[in-house]
Design a protein around this motif. Sequence first.
Motif, PDB file in Angstrom:
ATOM      1  N   LEU A 110     -34.179 -28.312 -14.985  1.00 58.34           N
ATOM      2  CA  LEU A 110     -34.446 -28.010 -13.581  1.00 58.34           C
ATOM      3  C   LEU A 110     -34.241 -29.295 -12.796  1.00 58.34           C
ATOM      4  CD1 LEU A 110     -37.752 -25.935 -13.925  1.00 58.34           C
ATOM      5  CD2 LEU A 110     -35.393 -25.104 -13.914  1.00 58.34           C
ATOM      6  N   LEU A 111     -33.259 -29.316 -11.898  1.00 57.11           N
ATOM      7  CA  LEU A 111     -32.968 -30.485 -11.071  1.00 57.11           C
ATOM      8  C   LEU A 111     -33.793 -30.398  -9.791  1.00 57.11           C
ATOM      9  CD1 LEU A 111     -29.086 -30.489 -11.420  1.00 57.11           C
ATOM     10  CD2 LEU A 111     -30.728 -31.877 -12.681  1.00 57.11           C
ATOM     11  N   TYR A 112     -34.472 -31.483  -9.431  1.00 58.53           N
ATOM     12  CA  TYR A 112     -35.348 -31.510  -8.268  1.00 58.53           C
ATOM     13  C   TYR A 112     -34.723 -32.289  -7.125  1.00 58.53           C
ATOM     14  CZ  TYR A 112     -39.397 -29.354 -10.338  1.00 58.53           C
ATOM     15  OH  TYR A 112     -40.260 -28.438 -10.879  1.00 58.53           O
ATOM     16  N   GLU A 113     -35.045 -31.859  -5.919  1.00 53.97           N
ATOM     17  CA  GLU A 113     -34.660 -32.604  -4.729  1.00 53.97           C
ATOM     18  C   GLU A 113     -35.601 -33.807  -4.606  1.00 53.97           C
ATOM     19  OE1 GLU A 113     -34.787 -29.894  -1.442  1.00 53.97           O
ATOM     20  OE2 GLU A 113     -33.271 -28.587  -2.322  1.00 53.97           O
ATOM     21  N   PRO A 114     -35.180 -34.892  -3.944  1.00 58.05           N
ATOM     22  CA  PRO A 114     -36.039 -36.070  -3.786  1.00 58.05           C
ATOM     23  C   PRO A 114     -37.343 -35.732  -3.051  1.00 58.05           C
ATOM     24  CG  PRO A 114     -33.775 -36.570  -3.168  1.00 58.05           C
ATOM     25  CD  PRO A 114     -33.844 -35.084  -3.383  1.00 58.05           C
ATOM     26  N   GLY A 115     -38.371 -36.512  -3.346  1.00 63.19           N
ATOM     27  CA  GLY A 115     -39.642 -36.368  -2.644  1.00 63.19           C
ATOM     28  C   GLY A 115     -40.829 -36.159  -3.557  1.00 63.19           C
ATOM     29  N   SER A 116     -40.602 -35.705  -4.794  1.00 62.95           N
ATOM     30  CA  SER A 116     -41.691 -35.571  -5.764  1.00 62.95           C
ATOM     31  C   SER A 116     -41.705 -36.827  -6.621  1.00 62.95           C
ATOM     32  CB  SER A 116     -41.483 -34.336  -6.641  1.00 62.95           C
ATOM     33  OG  SER A 116     -41.583 -33.158  -5.874  1.00 62.95           O
ATOM     34  N   TYR A 117     -42.896 -37.304  -6.955  1.00 62.94           N
ATOM     35  CA  TYR A 117     -42.977 -38.555  -7.704  1.00 62.94           C
ATOM     36  C   TYR A 117     -44.289 -38.656  -8.466  1.00 62.94           C
ATOM     37  CZ  TYR A 117     -45.914 -40.048  -3.801  1.00 62.94           C
ATOM     38  OH  TYR A 117     -46.909 -40.137  -2.853  1.00 62.94           O
ATOM     39  N   VAL A 134     -47.609 -44.901 -11.628  1.00 60.01           N
ATOM     40  CA  VAL A 134     -48.258 -45.526 -12.775  1.00 60.01           C
ATOM     41  C   VAL A 134     -48.813 -46.823 -12.224  1.00 60.01           C
ATOM     42  CG1 VAL A 134     -47.982 -46.441 -15.100  1.00 60.01           C
ATOM     43  CG2 VAL A 134     -46.592 -44.488 -14.350  1.00 60.01           C
ATOM     44  N   GLY A 135     -50.133 -46.841 -11.988  1.00 60.35           N
ATOM     45  CA  GLY A 135     -50.713 -47.942 -11.234  1.00 60.35           C
ATOM     46  C   GLY A 135     -50.168 -47.850  -9.814  1.00 60.35           C
ATOM     47  N   SER A 136     -49.547 -48.918  -9.343  1.00 59.97           N
ATOM     48  CA  SER A 136     -48.961 -48.894  -8.003  1.00 59.97           C
ATOM     49  C   SER A 136     -47.444 -48.680  -8.037  1.00 59.97           C
ATOM     50  CB  SER A 136     -49.280 -50.207  -7.275  1.00 59.97           C
ATOM     51  OG  SER A 136     -48.692 -51.286  -7.983  1.00 59.97           O
ATOM     52  N   HIS A 137     -46.884 -48.496  -9.228  1.00 55.58           N
ATOM     53  CA  HIS A 137     -45.433 -48.346  -9.395  1.00 55.58           C
ATOM     54  C   HIS A 137     -45.031 -46.879  -9.236  1.00 55.58           C
ATOM     55  CE1 HIS A 137     -41.749 -50.416 -10.638  1.00 55.58           C
ATOM     56  NE2 HIS A 137     -41.402 -49.254 -11.154  1.00 55.58           N
ATOM     57  N   ARG A 138     -44.030 -46.624  -8.404  1.00 51.81           N
ATOM     58  CA  ARG A 138     -43.596 -45.261  -8.086  1.00 51.81           C
ATOM     59  C   ARG A 138     -42.332 -44.875  -8.854  1.00 51.81           C
ATOM     60  NH1 ARG A 138     -43.344 -42.309  -2.300  1.00 51.81           N
ATOM     61  NH2 ARG A 138     -41.732 -40.777  -2.774  1.00 51.81           N
ATOM     62  N   TYR A 139     -42.344 -43.674  -9.426  1.00 55.58           N
ATOM     63  CA  TYR A 139     -41.208 -43.103 -10.147  1.00 55.58           C
ATOM     64  C   TYR A 139     -40.905 -41.728  -9.547  1.00 55.58           C
ATOM     65  CZ  TYR A 139     -42.072 -46.553 -13.830  1.00 55.58           C
ATOM     66  OH  TYR A 139     -42.243 -47.717 -14.530  1.00 55.58           O
ATOM     67  N   GLU A 140     -39.675 -41.533  -9.067  1.00 54.64           N
ATOM     68  CA  GLU A 140     -39.258 -40.255  -8.489  1.00 54.64           C
ATOM     69  C   GLU A 140     -38.964 -39.243  -9.604  1.00 54.64           C
ATOM     70  OE1 GLU A 140     -38.808 -39.273  -5.170  1.00 54.64           O
ATOM     71  OE2 GLU A 140     -39.751 -41.186  -4.631  1.00 54.64           O
ATOM     72  N   LEU A 141     -39.402 -38.002  -9.408  1.00 55.46           N
ATOM     73  CA  LEU A 141     -39.075 -36.929 -10.348  1.00 55.46           C
ATOM     74  C   LEU A 141     -37.609 -36.557 -10.150  1.00 55.46           C
ATOM     75  CD1 LEU A 141     -39.969 -34.794 -12.452  1.00 55.46           C
ATOM     76  CD2 LEU A 141     -40.495 -33.297 -10.508  1.00 55.46           C
ATOM     77  N   GLU A 142     -36.806 -36.659 -11.212  1.00 54.52           N
ATOM     78  CA  GLU A 142     -35.391 -36.292 -11.147  1.00 54.52           C
ATOM     79  C   GLU A 142     -35.145 -34.891 -11.680  1.00 54.52           C
ATOM     80  OE1 GLU A 142     -32.883 -39.166 -13.030  1.00 54.52           O
ATOM     81  OE2 GLU A 142     -32.930 -40.439 -11.254  1.00 54.52           O
ATOM     82  N   HIS A 143     -35.725 -34.614 -12.851  1.00 57.78           N
ATOM     83  CA  HIS A 143     -35.534 -33.291 -13.433  1.00 57.78           C
ATOM     84  C   HIS A 143     -36.614 -33.002 -14.467  1.00 57.78           C
ATOM     85  CE1 HIS A 143     -33.004 -35.988 -15.966  1.00 57.78           C
ATOM     86  NE2 HIS A 143     -33.456 -35.238 -16.956  1.00 57.78           N
ATOM     87  N   VAL A 144     -36.693 -31.733 -14.830  1.00 56.42           N
ATOM     88  CA  VAL A 144     -37.599 -31.267 -15.877  1.00 56.42           C
ATOM     89  C   VAL A 144     -36.734 -30.604 -16.932  1.00 56.42           C
ATOM     90  CG1 VAL A 144     -39.510 -29.720 -16.443  1.00 56.42           C
ATOM     91  CG2 VAL A 144     -39.487 -30.923 -14.241  1.00 56.42           C
ATOM     92  N   ASP A 145     -36.914 -31.020 -18.195  1.00 62.67           N
ATOM     93  CA  ASP A 145     -36.154 -30.458 -19.306  1.00 62.67           C
ATOM     94  C   ASP A 145     -37.075 -29.642 -20.203  1.00 62.67           C
ATOM     95  OD1 ASP A 145     -33.906 -31.801 -18.448  1.00 62.67           O
ATOM     96  OD2 ASP A 145     -34.073 -33.409 -19.925  1.00 62.67           O
ATOM     97  N   ARG A 179     -43.871 -31.969  -4.668  1.00 64.93           N
ATOM     98  CA  ARG A 179     -43.675 -31.078  -3.521  1.00 64.93           C
ATOM     99  C   ARG A 179     -43.055 -29.775  -3.995  1.00 64.93           C
ATOM    100  NH1 ARG A 179     -40.037 -34.287   0.583  1.00 64.93           N
ATOM    101  NH2 ARG A 179     -39.039 -32.294   0.232  1.00 64.93           N
ATOM    102  N   SER A 180     -43.316 -28.717  -3.267  1.00 68.97           N
ATOM    103  CA  SER A 180     -42.639 -27.447  -3.523  1.00 68.97           C
ATOM    104  C   SER A 180     -41.257 -27.526  -2.871  1.00 68.97           C
ATOM    105  CB  SER A 180     -43.426 -26.291  -2.900  1.00 68.97           C
ATOM    106  OG  SER A 180     -44.660 -26.150  -3.541  1.00 68.97           O
ATOM    107  N   ASN A 181     -40.238 -27.196  -3.637  1.00 68.05           N
ATOM    108  CA  ASN A 181     -38.890 -27.116  -3.089  1.00 68.05           C
ATOM    109  C   ASN A 181     -38.014 -26.315  -4.038  1.00 68.05           C
ATOM    110  OD1 ASN A 181     -37.968 -28.874  -5.133  1.00 68.05           O
ATOM    111  ND2 ASN A 181     -38.169 -30.666  -3.852  1.00 68.05           N
ATOM    112  N   ALA A 182     -36.816 -26.033  -3.621  1.00 62.61           N
ATOM    113  CA  ALA A 182     -35.872 -25.303  -4.470  1.00 62.61           C
ATOM    114  C   ALA A 182     -35.434 -26.212  -5.607  1.00 62.61           C
ATOM    115  CB  ALA A 182     -34.674 -24.859  -3.651  1.00 62.61           C
ATOM    116  N   VAL A 183     -35.267 -25.632  -6.775  1.00 63.72           N
ATOM    117  CA  VAL A 183     -34.744 -26.373  -7.920  1.00 63.72           C
ATOM    118  C   VAL A 183     -33.476 -25.674  -8.380  1.00 63.72           C
ATOM    119  CG1 VAL A 183     -36.977 -27.257  -8.692  1.00 63.72           C
ATOM    120  CG2 VAL A 183     -36.169 -25.081  -9.579  1.00 63.72           C
ATOM    121  N   HIS A 184     -32.610 -26.420  -9.029  1.00 54.39           N
ATOM    122  CA  HIS A 184     -31.380 -25.877  -9.586  1.00 54.39           C
ATOM    123  C   HIS A 184     -31.531 -25.861 -11.099  1.00 54.39           C
ATOM    124  CE1 HIS A 184     -29.477 -26.086  -5.682  1.00 54.39           C
ATOM    125  NE2 HIS A 184     -30.030 -27.284  -5.559  1.00 54.39           N
ATOM    126  N   MET A 185     -31.270 -24.724 -11.741  1.00 54.26           N
ATOM    127  CA  MET A 185     -31.454 -24.584 -13.180  1.00 54.26           C
ATOM    128  C   MET A 185     -30.105 -24.624 -13.888  1.00 54.26           C
ATOM    129  SD  MET A 185     -33.398 -21.643 -15.385  1.00 54.26           S
ATOM    130  CE  MET A 185     -32.357 -20.326 -14.850  1.00 54.26           C
TER     131      MET A 185
END
Length: 170
Positions: free
Chosen positions: A107-114, A117-128, A92-98
């Motif tokens: 870059l720290l992400y707000e919840p909601g992006s994920y 892998v198959g049917s298993h869900r992993y939330e995006l926490e941050h991008v380094d 999702r598009s949202n504000a990130v904190h750098m």
Amino acid sequence: DRRAMKRATVLLAVCLCAMQAQGLQAREVSSSAYAEPGPAGAAWGYQGEIGPEHWGKLSPAFRLCGEGLQQSPVDITETQPRRLPHLAFQYRSNAVHMINDGLVIRLLYEPGSYMRVGSHRYELEHVDFHTPGEHTKNGFAPDMEIHLVHRDASGNYALVAIPVLAGRRH
């Protein structure tokens, strides 16, 4: 090395411009606002006496870096075709904190992006953004590496590493 930091800064600027074009907003926060997991004050880096080959000796908390078999950095020397579960990204598009702590731009992400892998869900926490890249292919390290760090509901991590090579300036 100043040239590597300059390349990373240029690549980060390009990434931030691309994020802005997609409606994402970056806001820098001080490194003191973010507590890096691990022992306070344990210095680590990518070269010399604090480089990857010494990480296991820098702190008792880093012991597995010297003993373990599944930690960074990884040198990929051989690959084999495999049938893997379907991989799908839902960001999702949202504000990130750098945060820039001198070793990693995060870059720290707000919840909601994920990702799934198959049917298993992993939330995006941050991008380094790491420079130079941590992982190597037959000993060759990319100029930079982007890590998309995800975690599932049980606390298990799933990381997508994207190598980046600096191109010629046009």
